[in-house]
Each structure stands twice: as structure tokens, then as C-alpha cells.
Design a protein around this motif. Structure first.
Motif, PDB file in Angstrom:
ATOM      1  N   LYS A  96       0.900  -1.108  -0.008  1.00  0.00           N
ATOM      2  CA  LYS A  96      -0.283   0.154  -0.617  1.00  0.00           C
ATOM      3  C   LYS A  96       0.269   1.085   0.310  1.00  0.00           C
ATOM      4  CE  LYS A  96      -3.927  -2.140   0.000  1.00  0.00           C
ATOM      5  NZ  LYS A  96      -3.744  -2.503  -0.963  1.00  0.00           N
ATOM      6  N   ILE A  97       2.416   1.467   0.185  1.00  0.00           N
ATOM      7  CA  ILE A  97       2.964   2.499   0.438  1.00  0.00           C
ATOM      8  C   ILE A  97       3.656   2.409  -0.562  1.00  0.00           C
ATOM      9  CG2 ILE A  97       4.969   3.283   1.906  1.00  0.00           C
ATOM     10  CD1 ILE A  97       3.650   1.423   4.030  1.00  0.00           C
ATOM     11  N   TYR A  98       4.113   1.753  -1.361  1.00  0.00           N
ATOM     12  CA  TYR A  98       5.379   1.602  -2.849  1.00  0.00           C
ATOM     13  C   TYR A  98       4.431   1.973  -3.755  1.00  0.00           C
ATOM     14  CZ  TYR A  98       8.690   1.059   1.159  1.00  0.00           C
ATOM     15  OH  TYR A  98       9.674   1.190   2.098  1.00  0.00           O
ATOM     16  N   ASN A  99       4.886   1.695  -4.950  1.00  0.00           N
ATOM     17  CA  ASN A  99       4.792   1.985  -6.413  1.00  0.00           C
ATOM     18  C   ASN A  99       5.557   1.074  -7.490  1.00  0.00           C
ATOM     19  OD1 ASN A  99       3.523   4.311  -5.606  1.00  0.00           O
ATOM     20  ND2 ASN A  99       1.544   2.998  -6.986  1.00  0.00           N
ATOM     21  N   GLY A 100       5.296   0.490  -8.048  1.00  0.00           N
ATOM     22  CA  GLY A 100       6.713  -0.007  -9.463  1.00  0.00           C
ATOM     23  C   GLY A 100       6.032   0.541 -10.235  1.00  0.00           C
ATOM     24  N   LEU A 101       6.922   0.526 -11.224  1.00  0.00           N
ATOM     25  CA  LEU A 101       7.193   1.335 -12.269  1.00  0.00           C
ATOM     26  C   LEU A 101       6.345   0.458 -13.492  1.00  0.00           C
ATOM     27  CD1 LEU A 101      10.572   1.336 -13.870  1.00  0.00           C
ATOM     28  CD2 LEU A 101       9.472   2.743 -12.398  1.00  0.00           C
ATOM     29  N   VAL A 102       5.702  -1.069 -13.292  1.00  0.00           N
ATOM     30  CA  VAL A 102       4.218  -1.332 -14.025  1.00  0.00           C
ATOM     31  C   VAL A 102       2.951  -2.511 -13.332  1.00  0.00           C
ATOM     32  CG1 VAL A 102       5.181  -1.068 -16.402  1.00  0.00           C
ATOM     33  CG2 VAL A 102       5.877  -3.097 -14.805  1.00  0.00           C
ATOM     34  N   ARG A 103       2.428  -1.907 -13.044  1.00  0.00           N
ATOM     35  CA  ARG A 103       1.734  -3.632 -11.993  1.00  0.00           C
ATOM     36  C   ARG A 103       0.465  -4.190 -13.380  1.00  0.00           C
ATOM     37  NH1 ARG A 103      -3.680  -1.526 -12.043  1.00  0.00           N
ATOM     38  NH2 ARG A 103      -3.670   0.505 -12.462  1.00  0.00           N
ATOM     39  N   TYR A 104      -0.042  -5.067 -12.140  1.00  0.00           N
ATOM     40  CA  TYR A 104      -1.062  -5.649 -13.533  1.00  0.00           C
ATOM     41  C   TYR A 104      -2.303  -5.060 -13.028  1.00  0.00           C
ATOM     42  CZ  TYR A 104       1.678  -9.916 -14.262  1.00  0.00           C
ATOM     43  OH  TYR A 104       2.442 -11.046 -13.758  1.00  0.00           O
ATOM     44  N   ASP A 105      -3.241  -4.712 -13.826  1.00  0.00           N
ATOM     45  CA  ASP A 105      -4.329  -4.487 -14.153  1.00  0.00           C
ATOM     46  C   ASP A 105      -5.730  -5.838 -12.938  1.00  0.00           C
ATOM     47  OD1 ASP A 105      -5.113  -5.784 -15.717  1.00  0.00           O
ATOM     48  OD2 ASP A 105      -5.741  -4.039 -17.390  1.00  0.00           O
ATOM     49  N   LYS A 106      -6.716  -5.476 -13.704  1.00  0.00           N
ATOM     50  CA  LYS A 106      -7.735  -6.347 -12.217  1.00  0.00           C
ATOM     51  C   LYS A 106      -7.765  -8.073 -13.797  1.00  0.00           C
ATOM     52  CE  LYS A 106     -12.105  -4.852 -15.000  1.00  0.00           C
ATOM     53  NZ  LYS A 106     -13.436  -4.205 -14.367  1.00  0.00           N
ATOM     54  N   ASN A 107      -6.783  -7.543 -14.454  1.00  0.00           N
ATOM     55  CA  ASN A 107      -7.729  -8.938 -15.911  1.00  0.00           C
ATOM     56  C   ASN A 107      -6.130  -9.748 -14.926  1.00  0.00           C
ATOM     57  OD1 ASN A 107     -10.212  -8.807 -16.183  1.00  0.00           O
ATOM     58  ND2 ASN A 107     -10.414  -6.501 -17.474  1.00  0.00           N
ATOM     59  N   MET A 108      -4.857  -8.999 -15.056  1.00  0.00           N
ATOM     60  CA  MET A 108      -3.396  -8.962 -15.365  1.00  0.00           C
ATOM     61  C   MET A 108      -3.031  -8.936 -16.323  1.00  0.00           C
ATOM     62  SD  MET A 108      -4.228 -10.833 -11.637  1.00  0.00           S
ATOM     63  CE  MET A 108      -2.770 -11.416 -11.734  1.00  0.00           C
ATOM     64  N   ASN A 109      -3.669  -7.715 -16.861  1.00  0.00           N
ATOM     65  CA  ASN A 109      -2.969  -7.537 -17.969  1.00  0.00           C
ATOM     66  C   ASN A 109      -1.633  -6.348 -17.868  1.00  0.00           C
ATOM     67  OD1 ASN A 109      -4.334  -8.423 -20.165  1.00  0.00           O
ATOM     68  ND2 ASN A 109      -5.742  -6.936 -19.971  1.00  0.00           N
TER      69      ASN A 109
END
Lengths: 276, 547
Positions: free
Chosen positions: B72-85
Motif C-alpha cells: 500500500k506504500i510503494y509503487n513499481g513502474l508497472v503493475r497488473y490490472d484487474k484482468n492481469m494485464n
């Protein structure tokens, strides 16, 4: 006659009788567990999990469909076995060190009693937890650890008794005759301090059973699938809102057994106390 | 976000881990900011964890409690959306260049660290160097070591290059970014950030009461818009039965239920039904029995196959999981693209199992009920971790079941730290019941590649198969999903035939969520992926906080 007086006291002691009845009852259950048990205590029936008590399963079934009644029966073997052996170990160490400390006095006494003080500084249960964490949890380790951490009270008690007994004239007489210390200790003093040891041992069994149950409850004692009252209770705790029989019956077994040994111990104390 | 470790200890507590923020669509510049019609600010969400976090720098911890909070505290450059894209997070967009050997990330220019400093390409470079530094105690360095060149193109653009195409490269940049200005030149093991983290994420750290709770507060300056809830509170309750009582009491808002609680203790209880909704979806994890290949008895394939045939998977799912799960046949989740449904299956069959053991030379010659080969009885110890009652029960069912084919099993249930440090990491075990999280990327390199055999590594059963290695290496280099799929289908066939694991089941995630939250929408990514969008009507709000 002293003997008659003792018998008279036994007759009047409800404590002693009720305790003895409970203790004998559980010993009989443990010994005849294979005969009394209605099911194999480790037989799994996944189609029949968490069944409520019924004519088929007197105390219901657990999370794997095993018969709780049979498991408690077999669990009583573990509990009693651990109780007796652990107390046996405590007694051997405690009586031996107490005799030496009380009889020889001086530096021997000081060193032994300081060791006792040091051991008593640790809260017993946490000491046991720490030791078990290093060893592997098993019935034998549990017995050994409970025994090896429970002898200090016995030592103190025996030492105090020995110190009072050794000033009696018959001990002095024996010493004057040149009888060796070892023989005096074990032949002349020990039989005269047996009474309080007896009482302590009975009460100690109750404590050891309770400790074993606690350890098994925490997963550090008897390992599955061997049934023990403590590890049946663990499953009960997770399902207490829903399968009350899993907590109730092993809990009752522990409660009644411990009460039984305590009553027996108290009863013995009353009977053997010369002041009564 | 990536989650590779054996954090599956807390199988119940793992839900939707790692997926953040709303699905924002394809046009980042216009629509990435949060905007839910009618939503209001206020209230808090209280969740429970079975254990305390060990530290709040995601990159150097590997337990699920720490990760759930740090997430909840950090972010990466990319992530998965709700459909795992894969979608952008701190990066607004990216380009794959140099025939798949390079990625250029364009960073969002409005991101600020929780202490107000701007987030720039320098932080990305620092995080990269941090991950490959030998002094950094991390288990997630492998992917970053493959980077051949890291360039800062300008303040908000970076380029990473690889020597050869590497399919999991993009998602590896989902690793949380760390603040250069606070960690540069510091010993991270002693960094105050472990206890008071500073990230870029939707929530800021507020307070940590050891063994009791961790409280996060909404980040007003969050670049994707402030979450609607004021606070995110993690309560540490080390026991599922107690957690459930707290839930009924209304003092926690989300809980992963056990199968038993789900099927027997919720619908009939008005205290539950009045306060909570239940959500069920296939969890991204599987349970298995792993056989230590260094032990001679497990080196014969027929023995492993016999044990698989004697494993009553269906009974385990029906009896222990209340039918809330499906059979696992390999390391992928049934229903996903990577899952190969046509592999060899091991339907419960005692006779076949006995035959296989006999072929392998095991016979009961001395009549004690245990089969022997050259005088050595087939007996071993089966270990698992404490705290997961389903796993302990699995062990007991297997013990009984394998007894029928003359295999003697002793069970040992171990406390988690001892289990990992003394047994798994030192490869001091015969067989183990454990679980893995299933990642979205199909790469199986860490767990199955021959070279990853060894203590501390993830192939701790030391399964080594040249044919499988070829598939895994090829799969890592292939970008075309169709071709990649072929490699991993083949890999699944090899694993199913060889049975280095007996794959047991993929359980369902069973989650109770308080009814007062709006926008709770389970998706393939789980339930927590859009937590920042959750909101509560003013009159239903339960907690209020002074600014």
C-alpha cells in the motif's frame, strides 16, 4: 495403635476417596483403552467430519472424521504415562539432591540450594517452551523436559525434612556406630521423609498432565496423529463456535483428572499429617 | 507486483495481494486519476494479519505480512490490472525496442515521495543498483542481474537493455521503487525506513505498534488521486478463530475465511450476514507434496507416481476444503491460458500404486506391513508448517492413505521460522507439504530450473531434468504468447509424468468484506486490486479521524 488411627483417618477422608476413585477410573480407562474404544483412534473418515455426539460416536467426530471418544481414551494413556514418568524423573533428581544437601550441609548444601534458586528463577512453563523449541517435540522429550524442570520443589522439601530428621537420636546413634553416610541417608533417613514426598508426587502428576496438555495444545508436545488431550483441544479451539464437543470432552477429561490427583494428594496430606 | 516467496503460510490471508488502483484504461494522460461519481471521503478499512511484519521495505522482505503492508506504500513502474494485464504504474508508458532486448520507460512527472521530494529517473537507477548490490539482502535480484545496461535518458525517461530477449523483463519492473535521497550510501538493514517507510503509494505510514497494529493514512498528494478511505489499518491477530470472533464483532472489515467458516459458520449467523458480503474466487496458489530428490528412495519415478496414485485428491478437497477448490495437475491455475488440461492424471487407485511400487522393487518381505527394497523399508518423514490446519490435516490423510500401499510416514509439524531455516533451507527433509503462489507470468525458472537446486534457493527439492530445463530457458526468451505456451505446455507434461511434486489442489479464496464499502468488485486479480476506490456513504461511515 497407630495403624488403626491411620485407618480411621482414611475412612473419614472424602477427599482421599473421591480422588482415588477418579484416579483409578482413569487408570482403568487407559489400561483397557483398546477394549473400551469403539473405533480406531486414527481411522480417518472424510465423509463424516464434525459429526455431533450420537450413539455411533459418543463424543462426536473431529475435523478428519475420527472418533473423539476413542481418541480421548487413547489420549488418557499418553497423559498418564507422561504424568508418571515426568514425576518419576523429578523425584529421582529431587530426592537425591535434597538428601545430599540436607545431610551434608555446608558448601554442598549451599551450592545445591543456589542451583535450585537459579532454576526457580525461570518461569517453569517458559523454560519448558524454550527447551522444547531446541529439541524436537515428541512424547519422550516432553516427559524428560517436564521432569528435568520440576525437581526443585522436591529438593527443597526433602532437604528441610532431612535436616530435621538428622538431628534425631537414632541418626546420631548410627553415626557413632560408624555406619557410612550413604547407608544412613538411604536406609535411615529416606524412609522417614517419604510421607511428604508421596504427597508432592501426587500433586506433581496433576501438574505434569496439565503441562503436557498445554504443550500439545501449542503444538509442541505429542505430534499428530497420536491423540493427546491437548492436541484434540487444539482442533477444538479452531471450531469452538460450531463443534463444541471437540473442546468440551478433552477439556473435561483434563479437568477431572487433574482434580482427581489434586484431591488424592490433599487427602493423603490430611491423612499422613500427624497433627490431625 | 511480484510475489515469489513461500509466503503461502498465510494461505487464508493472501487475497488480491499486490494489485493496486483502478483499471484506468488505455489513455494514461487523461483518465488515470481516480474519479468515482458520488464517492465521498472518510472512514477506514481494518484488516487482520496472522503475524507481524518483519520490515516495511518490500524489496528486502519476503513474508506475506510485510508485503501486504508495503504494498500500500510503494509503487513499481508497472503493475497488473484487474484482468492481469500489465499496465503502467509509475511509468505512464513504455516501448519495447532493440528486438525485445530493450525497454524504454516514460515516467509520470507528477509523482512525489511521501516526504515531498519528486520521484525521478535517478530513483529508478538507484533501485536497480540496490537490487543487484551484493550487500542487499534480497531474494528478488535474479531478474535484475540479467540487465546488461541501464541508462538515464532524461529526468523522466530510462532505458534498460538485456543481452537477449527476456520475457518476464517487463513485469520485473513492478518491483517497488525506493527513494534514493533517503537510502543512498546507507546500510539498508539498519535503515529507519524499515520501521518508518517512505514510498510513493496511495497510503503513507503513520504508526506501528509492534505485535499489535500498523496504521497507514491516505496520501493526499497521491499522483493517481487520494484514496477515498482515510486510513488503512492492519491489526495483528495471530489466530484465525479469534480473528473470526473479531469479525463477528464488527471490529475488522475484511477476512480470508477458512473453508469451514465459509460453509458452516457464516450463512446461519445473522451477525455475519447483516455485516458482510462473501466473495469466492479461485486463489492464485496451489498446495503440493514435494519429494526431496536427494533421498535415494525418491529418485525412482515409479515411487513418486505410486505415491501420487495413492493420494486421494478428491477426498482431500471434499473433506478438508469442503469442496471449495479444484484439483491441481501442475504449477498453473486451471482456466488460465498457460494451463495444460491434457496432462497425465493420477486418479486415486491403490492397485496401480501397489503395482508401481512392486515394479520399483518394493515388496513386503518380513510381513510388517511396510514394503522394503534390499532390506530398507520405505518410510520417511513428512513435514509441514504450523498454523495451517488444512495442511496438517492433509499430512494425516496422506499418512493413512499411503499406509495402504505399505509406505510408513511420520509427520512433523514445525513452527514457520524453524521450518524454513532449519529444514527447507538446509534441505534436511524427506517430503514436505507446502504451497506456492501462482504468478501471472508463466516463468518457472526459479522453482524448477536445475541450477536453482540448493538450500535457500526455491528448487529446494532439487529436481533436475535437462529436458525441462530446455523448455524453461526457451520460454523465458520467447515473447510470442502462442509459442511460449507450447514450451510451458510441454513443461507441464514433463512435470506430470515425473511427479517431483504431487500437485494437490488449487483452493478457493474465500473472503468476507464489510457491506459498507462500495466498489468492491472481485476480478481475476482478486479483490484488493482497486482498494483505493472503495468508499463509504457519510451516514454509514464507522470511523472518523481528526486531521
Amino acid at each position: 495403635m497407630a495403624k488403626n488411627r491411620l485407618l480411621g483417618k482414611v475412612k473419614g477422608s472424602y477427599l482421599f476417596y473421591s480422588g482415588l476413585a477418579v484416579v483409578l477410573f482413569f487408570i482403568i480407562l487407559a489400561v483397557f483403552a483398546p477394549v473400551i474404544a469403539t473405533h480406531d483412534p486414527t481411522a480417518i473418515d472424510l465423509n463424516n467430519i464434525f459429526a455431533a455426539p450420537s450413539a455411533e460416536h459418543f463424543f462426536g467426530t473431529d475435523e478428519l472424521g475420527r472418533d473423539v471418544f476413542s481418541r480421548i481414551l487413547y489420549g488418557s494413556r499418553i497423559s498418564l504415562f507422561v504424568g508418571f514418568v515426568a514425576v518419576g524423573i523429578s523425584l529421582i533428581i529431587g530426592v537425591f539432591l535434597g538428601l545430599i544437601a540436607g545431610y551434608f550441609g555446608g558448601w554442598t548444601d549451599i551450592i545445591i540450594m543456589r542451583i535450585v534458586d537459579i532454576m526457580l528463577c525461570f518461569p517453569a512453563f517458559f523454560l519448558i517452551l524454550a527447551v522444547i523449541a531446541f529439541l524436537n517435540p515428541s512424547v519422550f522429550n516432553v516427559m524428560a523436559v517436564i521432569g528435568l524442570t520440576g525437581w526443585m520443589g522436591v529438593t527443597r522439601l526433602v532437604r528441610a525434612e532431612v535436616m530435621s530428621v538428622k538431628t534425631r537420636d537414632y541418626i546420631t546413634a548410627a553415626q557413632v556406630q560408624g555406619i557410612s553416610g550413604r547407608i544412613i541417608m538411604f536406609k535411615h533417613i529416606l524412609p522417614n521423609v517419604m510421607t511428604p514426598i508421596f504427597v508432592t508426587a501426587t500433586l506433581g502428576i496433576a501438574g505434569a498432565i496439565l503441562t503436557e496438555s498445554s504443550l500439545s495444545f501449542l503444538g509442541l508436545g505429542v505430534q499428530p496423529p497420536t491423540p493427546s488431550w491437548g492436541n484434540i483441544l487444539t482442533a477444538g479451539k479452531d471450531n469452538i463456535m460450531f463443534a463444541w464437543w471437540l473442546s468440551m470432552f478433552p477439556g473435561l477429561a483434563i479437568f477431572v483428572t487433574v482434580l482427581g490427583y489434586n484431591l488424592l494428594g490433599e487427602g493423603l496430606r490430611d491423612i499422613l499429617d500427624p497433627k490431625n | 507486483m511480484i510475489k515469489k516467496f513461500l509466503a503461502v503460510l498465510l494461505v487464508f490471508a493472501v487475497f488480491g495481494c499486490g494489485q493496486k488502483k483502478s483499471d484506468s484504461g488505455a489513455e494514461p494522460e487523461v483518465s488515470r486519476k481516480r474519479a468515482i461519481p458520488n464517492a465521498v471521503y472518510g472512514d477506514a478499512v481494518v484488516v487482520s494479519m496472522l503475524g507481524d511484519a518483519t520490515g516495511l521495505i518490500y524489496n528486502i522482505t519476503s513474508d506475506s505480512a510485510s508485503h501486504d503492508v508495503a504494498d500500500k506504500i510503494y509503487n513499481g513502474l508497472v503493475r497488473y490490472d484487474k484482468n492481469m494485464n500489465i499496465v503502467g504504474d509509475l511509468a505512464d508508458s513504455w516501448e519495447i525496442v532493440d528486438d525485445g532486448k530493450g525497454i524504454i520507460f516514460h515516467l509520470n512527472q507528477d509523482v512525489r515521495w511521501h516526504d515531498g521530494k519528486p520521484f525521478t529517473a535517478e530513483d529508478v537507477e538507484f533501485t536497480y543498483k540496490f537490487m543487484i548490490d551484493d550487500k542487499t539482502p534480497t531474494s528478488y535480484d535474479a531478474d535484475f542481474r540479467l540487465v546488461s545496461k541501464f541508462e538515464i535518458i532524461d529526468k523522466y525517461t530510462v532505458k534498460v537493455s538485456y543481452n537477449e530477449p527476456f520475457a518476464p523483463a517487463l513485469i520485473s519492473w513492478g518491483m517497488p521503487m525506493l527513494p534514493k535521497h533517503l537510502l543512498q550510501g546507507q546500510d539498508v538493514k539498519k535503515s529507519p525506513l524499515l520501521r518508518r517507510p517512505v514510498g510513493t503509494g496511495p497510503y503513507k505510514f503513520l504508526e506501528w505498534k509492534a505485535g499489535d497494529s500498523i496504521t497507514l493514512v491516505a496520501n493526499d498528494d497521491y499522483f493517481l488521486g487520494r484514496p477515498y478511505l482515510d486510513r488503512y489499518i492492519f491489526r495483528i491477530i495471530p489466530d484465525t478463530a479469534t480473528t473470526f470472533l473479531e469479525l463477528l464483532n464488527g471490529s475488522i472489515d475484511i477476512m480470508g475465511l477458512s473453508p469451514l467458516q465459509w460453509s458452516k459458520q457464516t450463512d446461519s449467523n445473522p451477525r455475519f450476514t447483516s455485516q458482510y458480503n462473501k466473495h469466492m474466487y479461485l486463489a492464485s496458489s496451489y498446495d503440493y507434496v514435494g519429494y526431496n530428490q536427494k533421498k535415494p528412495m525418491f529418485q525412482d519415478k515409479r515411487v513418486r507416481q505410486a505415491l501420487a496414485y495413492a493420494t486421494p485428491k478428491q477426498d482431500i478437497i471434499k473433506g478438508l476444503q469442503f469442496g471449495l477448490g479444484v484439483e491441481a495437475t501442475g504449477p498453473y491455475k486451471p482456466g488460465t491460458v498457460w494451463y495444460n488440461p491434457n496432462v497425465k492424471k493420477y486418479d486415486y487407485n491403490i492397485e496401480t500404486a501397489k503395482k508401481l511400487l512392486a515394479q520399483a522393487g518394493y515388496k513386503d518381505t518380513n510381513g510388517d506391513g511396510i514394503v522394503e527394497k534390499e532390506g530398507k523399508p520405505l518410510k520417511f518423514e513428512l513435514i509441514t508448517n504450523q498454523g495451517n490446519t488444512v495442511r496438517t490435516s492433509i499430512c494425516e490423510v496422506l499418512q493413512k492413505s499411503w499406509e495402504k500401499i505399505g509406505v510408513k510416514v511420520d509427520i512433523r509439524v514445525l513452527e514457520w521460522a524453524t521450518f524454513i531455516n532449519e529444514y527447507i533451507n538446509k534441505q534436511k527433509f524427506d517430503a514436505v507439504v507446502l504451497g506456492w503462489n501462482i504468478l501471472n507470468d508463466p516463468d518457472l525458472y526459479d522453482v524448477w530450473y536445475s541450477g536453482n537446486c540448493g538450500g535457500q534457493k526455491l528448487n529446494f527439492i532439487c529436481y533436475q531434468n535437462k529436458e525441462l530445463d530446455e523448455q524453461l530457458i526457451a520460454g523465458r526468451k520467447e515473447f510470442d504468447p502462442q509459442k511460449r505456451k507450447e514450451y510451458y505446455f510441454k513443461a507441464q507434461e514433463i512435470l506430470a509424468e515425473d511427479q517431483p511434486y504431487t500437485f494437490l489442489m488449487v483452493p478457493n479464496a474465500l473472503v468476507a468484506v464489510s457491506k459498507r464499502f462500495n466498489e468492491v468488485r472481485p476480478a481475476p486479480a482478486g479483490i484488493g486490486y482497486n482498494q483505493e476506490d472503495w468508499w463509504v456513504e457519510k451516514d454509514k461511515q464507522k470511523y472518523s479521524f481528526q486531521k
